[in-house]
Design a protein around this motif. Structure first.
Motif, PDB file in Angstrom:
ATOM      1  N   ARG A 203      -2.304  -9.455   4.623  1.00  0.00           N
ATOM      2  CA  ARG A 203      -2.141 -11.493   4.524  1.00  0.00           C
ATOM      3  C   ARG A 203      -4.151 -11.534   5.315  1.00  0.00           C
ATOM      4  O   ARG A 203      -4.173 -10.965   6.442  1.00  0.00           O
ATOM      5  CB  ARG A 203      -1.601 -11.062   5.771  1.00  0.00           C
ATOM      6  CG  ARG A 203       0.024 -10.645   5.124  1.00  0.00           C
ATOM      7  CD  ARG A 203       0.808 -10.726   5.961  1.00  0.00           C
ATOM      8  NE  ARG A 203       2.531 -10.795   6.133  1.00  0.00           N
ATOM      9  CZ  ARG A 203       3.010 -10.471   7.018  1.00  0.00           C
ATOM     10  NH1 ARG A 203       2.644 -10.333   9.127  1.00  0.00           N
ATOM     11  NH2 ARG A 203       3.676  -9.969   6.230  1.00  0.00           N
ATOM     12  N   PRO A 204      -4.535 -11.277   4.619  1.00  0.00           N
ATOM     13  CA  PRO A 204      -6.090 -10.991   5.072  1.00  0.00           C
ATOM     14  C   PRO A 204      -6.278 -13.005   5.822  1.00  0.00           C
ATOM     15  O   PRO A 204      -6.195 -13.363   5.620  1.00  0.00           O
ATOM     16  CB  PRO A 204      -7.150 -11.426   3.796  1.00  0.00           C
ATOM     17  CG  PRO A 204      -6.008 -11.660   2.464  1.00  0.00           C
ATOM     18  CD  PRO A 204      -4.895 -11.563   3.269  1.00  0.00           C
ATOM     19  N   LYS A 205      -7.639 -12.072   7.102  1.00  0.00           N
ATOM     20  CA  LYS A 205      -7.372 -12.840   8.276  1.00  0.00           C
ATOM     21  C   LYS A 205      -6.806 -13.107   8.354  1.00  0.00           C
ATOM     22  O   LYS A 205      -6.662 -14.804   9.228  1.00  0.00           O
ATOM     23  CB  LYS A 205      -8.644 -14.046   7.681  1.00  0.00           C
ATOM     24  CG  LYS A 205      -9.885 -12.353   6.679  1.00  0.00           C
ATOM     25  CD  LYS A 205     -10.908 -13.919   6.265  1.00  0.00           C
ATOM     26  CE  LYS A 205     -10.831 -15.186   5.145  1.00  0.00           C
ATOM     27  NZ  LYS A 205     -12.035 -15.909   4.765  1.00  0.00           N
ATOM     28  N   SER A 206      -4.722 -13.265   8.559  1.00  0.00           N
ATOM     29  CA  SER A 206      -4.600 -13.545   8.922  1.00  0.00           C
ATOM     30  C   SER A 206      -3.996 -13.989  10.562  1.00  0.00           C
ATOM     31  O   SER A 206      -4.147 -13.158  11.172  1.00  0.00           O
ATOM     32  CB  SER A 206      -3.186 -13.303   8.386  1.00  0.00           C
ATOM     33  OG  SER A 206      -1.836 -13.541   9.616  1.00  0.00           O
ATOM     34  N   LYS A 207      -4.125 -15.138  10.844  1.00  0.00           N
ATOM     35  CA  LYS A 207      -4.221 -15.610  12.983  1.00  0.00           C
ATOM     36  C   LYS A 207      -2.903 -14.989  13.411  1.00  0.00           C
ATOM     37  O   LYS A 207      -3.114 -14.161  14.462  1.00  0.00           O
ATOM     38  CB  LYS A 207      -4.554 -16.977  13.232  1.00  0.00           C
ATOM     39  CG  LYS A 207      -5.918 -17.355  12.888  1.00  0.00           C
ATOM     40  CD  LYS A 207      -7.296 -16.819  13.795  1.00  0.00           C
ATOM     41  CE  LYS A 207      -8.051 -16.815  13.336  1.00  0.00           C
ATOM     42  NZ  LYS A 207      -9.334 -16.524  14.517  1.00  0.00           N
ATOM     43  N   ALA A 208      -1.499 -15.323  12.811  1.00  0.00           N
ATOM     44  CA  ALA A 208      -0.684 -14.168  12.486  1.00  0.00           C
ATOM     45  C   ALA A 208      -0.890 -13.512  13.131  1.00  0.00           C
ATOM     46  O   ALA A 208       0.377 -12.526  13.630  1.00  0.00           O
ATOM     47  CB  ALA A 208       0.776 -15.533  12.182  1.00  0.00           C
ATOM     48  N   SER A 209      -1.194 -11.943  12.630  1.00  0.00           N
ATOM     49  CA  SER A 209      -1.279 -10.795  12.382  1.00  0.00           C
ATOM     50  C   SER A 209      -2.281 -10.093  13.052  1.00  0.00           C
ATOM     51  O   SER A 209      -2.702  -8.945  12.620  1.00  0.00           O
ATOM     52  CB  SER A 209      -1.216 -10.698  10.501  1.00  0.00           C
ATOM     53  OG  SER A 209       0.502 -11.321   9.886  1.00  0.00           O
ATOM     54  N   GLU A 210      -3.491 -11.026  13.633  1.00  0.00           N
ATOM     55  CA  GLU A 210      -4.816 -10.352  14.215  1.00  0.00           C
ATOM     56  C   GLU A 210      -4.665  -8.966  14.341  1.00  0.00           C
ATOM     57  O   GLU A 210      -3.506  -9.151  15.581  1.00  0.00           O
ATOM     58  CB  GLU A 210      -5.104 -11.914  15.475  1.00  0.00           C
ATOM     59  CG  GLU A 210      -6.152 -11.787  15.262  1.00  0.00           C
ATOM     60  CD  GLU A 210      -6.895 -12.767  16.555  1.00  0.00           C
ATOM     61  OE1 GLU A 210      -8.415 -12.327  16.238  1.00  0.00           O
ATOM     62  OE2 GLU A 210      -6.211 -14.025  17.359  1.00  0.00           O
ATOM     63  N   GLY A 211      -5.407  -7.905  14.695  1.00  0.00           N
ATOM     64  CA  GLY A 211      -5.526  -7.349  14.878  1.00  0.00           C
ATOM     65  C   GLY A 211      -4.675  -5.963  14.140  1.00  0.00           C
ATOM     66  O   GLY A 211      -4.337  -4.985  14.097  1.00  0.00           O
ATOM     67  N   GLU A 212      -3.912  -6.530  13.260  1.00  0.00           N
ATOM     68  CA  GLU A 212      -3.115  -6.028  12.433  1.00  0.00           C
ATOM     69  C   GLU A 212      -3.435  -5.247  11.304  1.00  0.00           C
ATOM     70  O   GLU A 212      -4.237  -6.381  10.671  1.00  0.00           O
ATOM     71  CB  GLU A 212      -1.874  -6.265  11.615  1.00  0.00           C
ATOM     72  CG  GLU A 212      -0.767  -7.362  13.467  1.00  0.00           C
ATOM     73  CD  GLU A 212       0.813  -6.023  13.659  1.00  0.00           C
ATOM     74  OE1 GLU A 212       0.714  -5.497  12.418  1.00  0.00           O
ATOM     75  OE2 GLU A 212       0.945  -6.878  14.633  1.00  0.00           O
ATOM     76  N   GLN A 213      -3.180  -4.108  10.356  1.00  0.00           N
ATOM     77  CA  GLN A 213      -3.976  -3.835   9.457  1.00  0.00           C
ATOM     78  C   GLN A 213      -3.698  -4.946   8.343  1.00  0.00           C
ATOM     79  O   GLN A 213      -4.384  -4.622   7.543  1.00  0.00           O
ATOM     80  CB  GLN A 213      -3.570  -2.428   8.988  1.00  0.00           C
ATOM     81  CG  GLN A 213      -1.676  -2.412   8.725  1.00  0.00           C
ATOM     82  CD  GLN A 213      -1.143  -0.857   8.241  1.00  0.00           C
ATOM     83  OE1 GLN A 213      -1.802  -0.026   8.453  1.00  0.00           O
ATOM     84  NE2 GLN A 213      -0.413  -1.054   7.080  1.00  0.00           N
ATOM     85  N   CYS A 214      -2.700  -5.371   8.137  1.00  0.00           N
ATOM     86  CA  CYS A 214      -2.461  -6.184   7.384  1.00  0.00           C
ATOM     87  C   CYS A 214      -3.575  -7.722   6.798  1.00  0.00           C
ATOM     88  O   CYS A 214      -3.753  -7.755   5.957  1.00  0.00           O
ATOM     89  CB  CYS A 214      -0.616  -7.536   6.496  1.00  0.00           C
ATOM     90  SG  CYS A 214      -0.636  -8.099   7.946  1.00  0.00           S
TER      91      CYS A 214
END
Length: 171
Positions: A76-87
């Protein structure tokens, strides 16, 4: 995902809703139920300490299921919802991303488990270096590293669920 509900909000949730909110953080029904049952929490640190303690109590099969539930590196490149996560790890240089996926593939073949890291502020290049270093671990050492990384991921998600200490400012 439940975000910014505060500790008081978590403590006040109905049991099923609390399990649901905590499951979003740990991707494990057993952990979510244990954490929900232990409410009310007097402090955030009490919640974080129990989350760590319970994570280190789960068996290897459950741990494997938790790790497998995490989206892969860069999925999930550059995903704000996944910020800090490896995805959410991303580098605009295709060669860097290719190297990252290659190293993760080597790791997964070597340890026969998905790669997991708390990405936080790490760049793709830094994750490559960490993954390459972890390839030198023996199985027991790597198992401990994975639990520690997972604890960091859970802490990050719990903090996001609770929101800032003291709550958000009123508008």
């Amino acid at each position: 995902m439940h975000q910014g509900i505060g500790l008081e909000g978590l403590n006040a949730l109905e049991p099923k809703s609390a399990v649901s909110a905590l499951f979003e953080c740990c991707h494990c029904v057993v952990l979510a139920e244990r954490l929900a049952k232990a409410r009310p929490y007097a402090s955030r640190s009490d919640l974080f300490s129990l989350a760590d303690h319970e994570l280190f109590r789960v068996d290897e099969e459950t741990l494997g299921q938790i790790v497998a539930s995490h989206p892969g590196v860069g999925s999930r490149p550059k995903s704000k919802a996944s910020e800090g996560e490896q995805c959410a790890i991303w580098d605009q240089d295709h060669a860097v991303m290719s190297r990252l996926h290659a190293v993760v593939g080597q790791y997964e073949a070597h340890f026969n488990r998905p790669f997991l890291i708390y990405a936080g502020e790490l760049s793709a290049g830094e994750v490559i270096a960490v993954a390459e270093q972890r390839l030198h671990n023996d199985e027991e050492t790597e198992g401990k590293v994975v639990r520690n990384e997972l604890a960091k991921v859970h802490r990050h998600r719990l903090e996001r669920m609770l929101g800032p200490e003291g709550g958000y400012p009123l508008w």
